[in-house]
Motif scaffolding. Structure first.
Motif, PDB file in Angstrom:
ATOM      1  N   GLY A 242       1.149  -0.902   0.090  1.00  0.00           N
ATOM      2  CA  GLY A 242       0.185  -0.020   0.010  1.00  0.00           C
ATOM      3  C   GLY A 242       0.919   1.114  -0.066  1.00  0.00           C
ATOM      4  O   GLY A 242       1.586   0.533  -0.427  1.00  0.00           O
ATOM      5  N   PRO A 243       0.369   1.876  -0.148  1.00  0.00           N
ATOM      6  CA  PRO A 243       1.181   3.392  -0.031  1.00  0.00           C
ATOM      7  C   PRO A 243       2.066   3.916   1.273  1.00  0.00           C
ATOM      8  O   PRO A 243       1.336   3.591   2.493  1.00  0.00           O
ATOM      9  N   ASP A 244       2.776   3.978   1.338  1.00  0.00           N
ATOM     10  CA  ASP A 244       3.576   4.825   2.284  1.00  0.00           C
ATOM     11  C   ASP A 244       4.054   6.197   2.968  1.00  0.00           C
ATOM     12  O   ASP A 244       3.860   6.674   2.201  1.00  0.00           O
ATOM     13  N   LEU A 245       2.715   6.517   4.237  1.00  0.00           N
ATOM     14  CA  LEU A 245       2.717   7.598   4.457  1.00  0.00           C
ATOM     15  C   LEU A 245       3.613   7.690   5.960  1.00  0.00           C
ATOM     16  O   LEU A 245       2.969   8.595   6.652  1.00  0.00           O
ATOM     17  N   ASP A 246       4.406   7.249   5.553  1.00  0.00           N
ATOM     18  CA  ASP A 246       5.074   7.500   7.051  1.00  0.00           C
ATOM     19  C   ASP A 246       6.396   8.528   6.516  1.00  0.00           C
ATOM     20  O   ASP A 246       7.819   9.001   6.395  1.00  0.00           O
ATOM     21  N   MET A 247       5.171   9.682   6.273  1.00  0.00           N
ATOM     22  CA  MET A 247       5.548  10.984   6.573  1.00  0.00           C
ATOM     23  C   MET A 247       5.606  11.842   7.384  1.00  0.00           C
ATOM     24  O   MET A 247       4.826  11.562   8.154  1.00  0.00           O
ATOM     25  N   PRO A 248       6.321  12.672   8.711  1.00  0.00           N
ATOM     26  CA  PRO A 248       5.681  13.741   9.409  1.00  0.00           C
ATOM     27  C   PRO A 248       5.135  14.587   9.425  1.00  0.00           C
ATOM     28  O   PRO A 248       4.814  15.504   8.257  1.00  0.00           O
ATOM     29  N   VAL A 249       4.002  15.005   9.896  1.00  0.00           N
ATOM     30  CA  VAL A 249       2.868  15.853  10.023  1.00  0.00           C
ATOM     31  C   VAL A 249       2.942  16.570  11.583  1.00  0.00           C
ATOM     32  O   VAL A 249       3.436  15.998  12.403  1.00  0.00           O
ATOM     33  N   THR A 250       2.528  17.856  11.176  1.00  0.00           N
ATOM     34  CA  THR A 250       1.675  18.319  13.209  1.00  0.00           C
ATOM     35  C   THR A 250       0.750  17.861  12.832  1.00  0.00           C
ATOM     36  O   THR A 250      -0.560  18.174  12.154  1.00  0.00           O
ATOM     37  N   VAL A 251       0.192  17.705  14.313  1.00  0.00           N
ATOM     38  CA  VAL A 251      -0.788  17.527  14.629  1.00  0.00           C
ATOM     39  C   VAL A 251      -1.751  18.142  16.034  1.00  0.00           C
ATOM     40  O   VAL A 251      -0.539  18.468  16.782  1.00  0.00           O
ATOM     41  N   TYR A 252      -2.663  19.114  15.870  1.00  0.00           N
ATOM     42  CA  TYR A 252      -3.148  19.857  16.783  1.00  0.00           C
ATOM     43  C   TYR A 252      -4.658  18.923  17.069  1.00  0.00           C
ATOM     44  O   TYR A 252      -5.626  18.861  16.152  1.00  0.00           O
ATOM     45  N   GLU A 253      -4.400  18.569  18.428  1.00  0.00           N
ATOM     46  CA  GLU A 253      -5.733  18.033  19.226  1.00  0.00           C
ATOM     47  C   GLU A 253      -6.482  18.158  19.497  1.00  0.00           C
ATOM     48  O   GLU A 253      -5.893  18.974  20.820  1.00  0.00           O
ATOM     49  N   PHE A 254      -7.559  18.543  19.541  1.00  0.00           N
ATOM     50  CA  PHE A 254      -8.623  19.342  20.243  1.00  0.00           C
ATOM     51  C   PHE A 254      -9.514  18.309  21.401  1.00  0.00           C
ATOM     52  O   PHE A 254      -9.344  17.379  20.974  1.00  0.00           O
ATOM     53  N   SER A 255      -9.333  18.594  22.399  1.00  0.00           N
ATOM     54  CA  SER A 255      -9.507  17.869  23.607  1.00  0.00           C
ATOM     55  C   SER A 255     -10.458  18.650  25.424  1.00  0.00           C
ATOM     56  O   SER A 255     -10.962  20.440  24.416  1.00  0.00           O
ATOM     57  N   ASP A 256     -11.460  18.177  26.070  1.00  0.00           N
ATOM     58  CA  ASP A 256     -11.283  18.840  27.462  1.00  0.00           C
ATOM     59  C   ASP A 256     -12.070  20.259  26.449  1.00  0.00           C
ATOM     60  O   ASP A 256     -12.706  21.317  27.280  1.00  0.00           O
ATOM     61  N   PHE A 257     -13.444  19.667  26.287  1.00  0.00           N
ATOM     62  CA  PHE A 257     -14.185  20.591  25.447  1.00  0.00           C
ATOM     63  C   PHE A 257     -15.712  21.156  26.584  1.00  0.00           C
ATOM     64  O   PHE A 257     -15.998  20.691  28.049  1.00  0.00           O
ATOM     65  N   ALA A 258     -16.022  23.057  26.261  1.00  0.00           N
ATOM     66  CA  ALA A 258     -16.432  23.326  27.155  1.00  0.00           C
ATOM     67  C   ALA A 258     -17.614  24.187  26.648  1.00  0.00           C
ATOM     68  O   ALA A 258     -17.016  24.767  25.576  1.00  0.00           O
ATOM     69  N   ALA A 259     -18.790  24.567  27.097  1.00  0.00           N
ATOM     70  CA  ALA A 259     -19.610  24.942  26.139  1.00  0.00           C
ATOM     71  C   ALA A 259     -21.100  25.441  26.523  1.00  0.00           C
ATOM     72  O   ALA A 259     -21.541  24.473  27.706  1.00  0.00           O
ATOM     73  N   PRO A 260     -21.459  26.588  26.935  1.00  0.00           N
ATOM     74  CA  PRO A 260     -22.724  26.569  27.327  1.00  0.00           C
ATOM     75  C   PRO A 260     -24.191  25.939  26.747  1.00  0.00           C
ATOM     76  O   PRO A 260     -24.825  26.832  25.756  1.00  0.00           O
ATOM     77  N   HIS A 261     -23.892  24.737  26.098  1.00  0.00           N
ATOM     78  CA  HIS A 261     -25.123  23.844  25.775  1.00  0.00           C
ATOM     79  C   HIS A 261     -26.562  24.113  26.239  1.00  0.00           C
ATOM     80  O   HIS A 261     -27.388  23.894  25.276  1.00  0.00           O
ATOM     81  N   GLU A 262     -26.708  25.031  28.139  1.00  0.00           N
ATOM     82  CA  GLU A 262     -28.090  24.590  27.718  1.00  0.00           C
ATOM     83  C   GLU A 262     -28.387  25.824  27.388  1.00  0.00           C
ATOM     84  O   GLU A 262     -30.400  26.078  26.630  1.00  0.00           O
ATOM     85  N   GLN A 263     -28.058  27.138  27.140  1.00  0.00           N
ATOM     86  CA  GLN A 263     -28.314  27.841  26.162  1.00  0.00           C
ATOM     87  C   GLN A 263     -27.884  27.885  24.189  1.00  0.00           C
ATOM     88  O   GLN A 263     -29.250  27.973  23.855  1.00  0.00           O
ATOM     89  N   TYR A 264     -27.840  27.236  24.171  1.00  0.00           N
ATOM     90  CA  TYR A 264     -26.681  27.035  22.746  1.00  0.00           C
ATOM     91  C   TYR A 264     -26.361  25.585  22.686  1.00  0.00           C
ATOM     92  O   TYR A 264     -25.234  25.007  22.605  1.00  0.00           O
TER      93      TYR A 264
END
Length: 533
Positions: A242-264
């Protein structure tokens, strides 16, 4: 019954939202495409049970014998074919029978990986139209049991051992129903599964007057499979690395989410930044929308609330130069319109460097965990579709048609890995079962392939005159290295069906249910209508 499941989606999308999607295209290359986010949400609302893709797998543009789907779709040329009086089956406007809206692919012949040497082959294919052959224990007839049997004869004075290769049209999601079982001289054998890449192409959403490559265009006739397989390159790719994807990338991972879901309840967060488009490419996973204008990018996602079934893993993957400074902003909903900014939306962003293949594996596993919540279990560590095979197929889609291709299709130009890893499960491809076979000196060996075969058909609500018919076809030698000396075909349990079109020569009224095939003929077709009791 993949197409039946898919067709249940009809009528669920609000036409006004479709109109809004078309208007979005006209504004600029912006707001990626809010309808794409809608499609993703619709797939989630449906519980991952059905796929939502453009053009109903490419079948939305025409009825049988018509439409302008282009040569890449595998259309058959105009002509005629025999048919039963009073039925519209067989003719269909083409010499190879009806061009059904949902094409299941032909039965393909056995081949070998190596040169078969002095081996000769006889073939006998049988369609079993008994009810309940698909394992659902339904009272109606749907699909057919197929026994594709071969006698491999060895006239030489030494044993000949080859790697037999049985190709069949299908998809990862349908293997639970359609995986062939292999036998040698009546004994079951273990076969190694190899998967070819996506077998179809792409077509415009609106037609030649405004061409694009947003819709999937899957093969709709045996001629498409001929174009795909006859050079041998597709098979070689399936059996190769298969394709060789062993190449470096920069990853931004988003976690620990918070939001006013009661209103929105649909609170949304965006991340925006500037890039040099010649030096940077962006892939995402878990995001719902995107907009760009030259070097400006803004990506958005609904803030997880613990209720919506959407990926909790949210990744922004940078290939090439890093993005530098970025801005996070909360909004009332996915529209992300000026004046609708809100406070109280937050997350943790973790930046790291990783290999692209590891990131793709993370996306594939997250996708499968979402599906497995509904008990699908299509991909497992033990197979038949392993995570390695699934990830490889997603990598092929990315490198052949995505941002790593150098000429991305419009469908994948936004770099949204969600679409690629989900559609990898559903897209039609040719799969191969490989197993060793030894034909003794001066003797023969019987190879038998047994499986349930989905029919080609027109959707019940399509308005087609062919709704209710089922199509089956085979190719006699396409892609095969074997030297065939004979081929025959037979039907069993025919009391459940009426033949409406064919070129085999069966005659149920006079009891002709077995025929010899012309080895010089590439293709045969059969169309039937179930008889209801």
């Amino acid at each position: 019954m993949r197409a039946e499941r898919l067709f249940r989606v009809l009528g669920l999308a609000d036409p006004a939202l479709v109109e809004e999607a078309l208007e979005t295209r006209a504004r600029r290359r912006v707001e990626w495409k809010r309808w794409a986010a809608l499609a993703a949400c619709l797939a989630l609302v449906l519980g991952f049970g059905w796929r939502v893709t453009g053009g109903f797998r490419g079948y939305g543009s025409g009825m049988s014998g018509g439409g302008d789907s282009g040569s890449a779709s595998g259309d058959a040329p105009a002509g005629s074919a025999p048919m039963d009086p009073g039925e519209s089956g067989g003719s269909g406007g083409v010499e190879d029978g009806i061009t059904f809206l949902s094409y299941a692919g032909p039965v393909l012949p056995l081949t070998t990986v190596e040169d078969p040497g002095g081996l000769t082959a006889e073939r006998e294919i049988t369609w079993d139209f008994a009810r309940e052959t698909n394992g659902y224990k339904e009272s109606r007839q749907w699909g057919a049991g197929v026994t594709d049997a071969y006698i491999l004869s060895n006239p030489t004075e030494a044993d000949i051992t080859v790697t037999a290769l049985y190709p069949f049209a299908g998809s990862f999601a349908d293997l639970a129903e359609e995986l062939p079982a292999m036998k040698i001289d009546g004994e079951a054998v273990e076969a190694v599964l190899h998967a070819g890449a996506y077998a179809g192409g792409f077509e415009s959403t609106v037609g030649a007057e405004e061409p694009d490559t947003m819709n999937l265009m899957e093969l709709n006739s045996w001629r498409g499979y001929k174009a795909l397989l006859e050079s041998g390159e597709y098979q070689a790719q399936a059996l190769g690395d298969g394709p060789d994807l062993d190449m470096p990338v920069t990853v931004y991972e988003f976690s620990d989410f918070a939001a006013p879901h009661e209103q929105y309840p649909a609170a949304t967060q965006t991340v925006s930044f500037e890039i040099d488009e010649d030096a940077t490419k962006i892939l995402t996973y878990g995001f719902n929308g995107c907009e760009w204008d030259e070097g400006f990018r803004r990506y958005s996602y609904f803030v997880p609330d613990g209720k919506r079934h959407e990926p909790k893993v949210k990744l922004l993957i940078v290939l090439g130069e890093d993005v530098g400074d970025y801005t996070l902003q909360g909004y009332q909903d996915g529209g992300c319109y000026p004046g609708e900014e809100i406070e109280g939306v937050s997350c943790t962003v973790t930046r790291r460097t990783a290999a692209l293949d590891a990131v793709l594996e993370l996306a594939c596993r997250e996708c499968m965990e979402g599906y497995d919540r509904y008990g699908e279990g299509w991909v497992t560590e033990d197979g038949p579709v392993t995570f390695e095979m699934y990830q490889r197929a997603a990598a092929e889609l990315l490198t052949q048609y995505g941002l790593l291709s150098g000429a991305s299709m419009d469908r994948y130009a936004d770099g949204r890995l969600d679409d690629m890893v989900m559609e990898t499960l559903w897209q039609d491809r040719v799969l191969y079962l490989a197993f060793p076979v030894t034909a003794p000196a001066g003797g023969s060996v019987r190879v038998e392939c047994d499986y349930w075969k989905a029919p080609s058909f027109d959707f019940a609500c399509s308005g087609s005159e062919h709704a209710g018919l089922q199509g089956y076809d085979l190719t006699t030698r396409l892609g095969s290295s074997l030297d065939f000396t004979r081929q025959g075909a037979a039907l069993v349990n025919t009391k459940n069906v009426k033949i409406t079109g064919q070129d085999f020569g069966f005659d149920l009224e006079t009891g002709v249910t077995a025929v010899e095939l012309d080895l010089e003929r590439e293709h045969y077709y059969l169309e039937i209508r179930p008889i209801r009791e």
